[in-house]
Design an enzyme around this catalytic site. Sequence first.
Site, mmCIF file in Angstrom:
data_model
loop_
_atom_site.group_PDB
_atom_site.id
_atom_site.type_symbol
_atom_site.label_atom_id
_atom_site.label_comp_id
_atom_site.label_asym_id
_atom_site.label_seq_id
_atom_site.Cartn_x
_atom_site.Cartn_y
_atom_site.Cartn_z
ATOM 1 N N ILE A 204 0.867 -1.197 0.000
ATOM 2 C CA ILE A 204 0.000 0.000 0.000
ATOM 3 C C ILE A 204 0.897 1.238 0.000
ATOM 4 O O ILE A 204 1.832 1.314 0.791
ATOM 5 C CB ILE A 204 -0.852 0.056 1.298
ATOM 6 C CG1 ILE A 204 -1.839 -1.116 1.355
ATOM 7 C CG2 ILE A 204 -1.600 1.397 1.435
ATOM 8 C CD1 ILE A 204 -2.907 -1.109 0.265
ATOM 9 N N HIS A 205 0.670 2.161 -0.922
ATOM 10 C CA HIS A 205 1.429 3.419 -0.856
ATOM 11 C C HIS A 205 0.726 4.582 -1.539
ATOM 12 O O HIS A 205 1.128 5.719 -1.372
ATOM 13 C CB HIS A 205 2.819 3.253 -1.495
ATOM 14 C CG HIS A 205 2.760 3.158 -2.994
ATOM 15 N ND1 HIS A 205 2.450 1.996 -3.647
ATOM 16 C CD2 HIS A 205 2.940 4.093 -3.967
ATOM 17 C CE1 HIS A 205 2.464 2.200 -4.957
ATOM 18 N NE2 HIS A 205 2.747 3.470 -5.174
ATOM 19 N N ARG A 206 -0.322 4.312 -2.321
ATOM 20 C CA ARG A 206 -0.896 5.382 -3.141
ATOM 21 C C ARG A 206 -1.452 6.522 -2.292
ATOM 22 O O ARG A 206 -2.035 6.292 -1.230
ATOM 23 C CB ARG A 206 -1.997 4.820 -4.031
ATOM 24 C CG ARG A 206 -1.475 3.965 -5.167
ATOM 25 C CD ARG A 206 -0.574 4.772 -6.074
ATOM 26 N NE ARG A 206 -0.035 3.963 -7.121
ATOM 27 C CZ ARG A 206 -0.382 4.079 -8.412
ATOM 28 N NH1 ARG A 206 -1.263 4.974 -8.785
ATOM 29 N NH2 ARG A 206 0.194 3.313 -9.308
ATOM 30 N N ASP A 278 -2.456 -1.575 -3.861
ATOM 31 C CA ASP A 278 -2.910 -0.423 -4.644
ATOM 32 C C ASP A 278 -1.862 -0.064 -5.698
ATOM 33 O O ASP A 278 -1.966 0.951 -6.375
ATOM 34 C CB ASP A 278 -3.223 0.785 -3.744
ATOM 35 C CG ASP A 278 -2.030 1.243 -2.910
ATOM 36 O OD1 ASP A 278 -0.894 0.744 -3.117
ATOM 37 O OD2 ASP A 278 -2.230 2.124 -2.036
#
Length: 347
Positions: A204-206, A278
């Site tokens: 997850i990083h968006r 994501d």
Amino acid sequence: MPEIFTVLGARPQFIKAAPVSRALARVGLSESIVHTGQHFDALMSDIFFDELDIPKPAYNLEVNSLGHGAMTGRMLEKLEEAMLAEKPDLVLIYGDTNSTIAGALAAAKLNIPVAHVEAGLRSFNRRMPEEINRVVADHVSALLFCPTRAAVANLGAEGIVKGVHAVGDVMYDTTLAAVKRAEGRSTIIETLGLTPGGYAVATIHRAENTDDPERFDRVVAWLEAAARETPVVMPVHPRTRKLLASRGLNPAGLTLIDPVGYLDMARLLSRATAVFTDSGGLQKEAYFHRVPCVTLRDETEWVETVEAGWNRLWTSKDYAPRRDITDYGSGDAATSIARHIADLLAD
Ligand code: UD1
Ligand code: UDP
């Protein structure tokens, strides 16, 4: 000899550039790489240059950790200086980051032709920083290398038809090479004590998931619920690591690890039962390894992964009936790209 000036800056761009750099050399083109510095931790940058044999950058502009305007603006200024010094015949850009748009604008303003790898992707959500970067980069590019049929159609709908080539996905080229290399070199499954075929991989990083605390909490709760069914290993992007630390969160049941190199990621994916992400790149890599994916976003640019039943949005319950995807090619996207660039420069 014609000179290509390649602008890289973020992790997925290093991964996309690896096979293309090799292919450019094979067709006799000279390439000089500029690293904007956007990603700078060793595990977000150097490790990919080492593992994937990417030529060492001629420049590192060291621009990072800034807001969108400041980051893009400083990159633009420094890239213009470097392009004026190098006088390249073509500027090569990848994907949809701030490094991409800065490279596109710097070249366009100097009247240097731009070639965009991974052109034509659209989420149709202009609140995403990546969407703005893609649209602008595509509209100033002379060569547009599309990984999918949907990408070609998206460009057509915006009136872009000249210079558009459906070449397949360079990440598939990278994956094929990495799978071979990872065998015998990656011991990550053993090191983490995972059971092959008995764990999921999450990333997850968006911005859309990390900028809004309420949204981030929902993502974490979703992953915690998944971890009650199957062990989840999560290499954590620095952006997400900062957020977890600042909010004092320690998600239950998730094995959080530092970002991993590409060979470790390829091996992790090759024995995983599911991918929760994501990330743009991971949605496709899940398919390359034939692992079902759940995308923790409300839309995706990689629509064929959903249509072919290998990916679903977290907002939908079921997968479509499963079939193979033909868009991504057979691992020779980089060769096609190099040939099209050589043809353009020979004219
Ligand atoms: C960027 C891209 C995104 C892409 C992602 C790939 C933009 C607008 N976004 O997002 O499209 O999916 O890269 O990973 O270009 N940081 C570190 N160490 C690093 C890299 C980043 O600590 O090596 C920190 C930065 O200091 C910053 C945060 O992570 O605080 C975000 O970095 P940034 O480059 O702005 O965007 P990404 O979230 O990485
Ligand atoms: N990746 C990796 N190590 C990690 C996380 C991701 O090698 O710890 C790779 C992943 O396999 C994919 C690429 O990084 O090839 C995706 O990059 P990221 O998710 O950062 O960006 P996006 O694709 O969403 O732009």
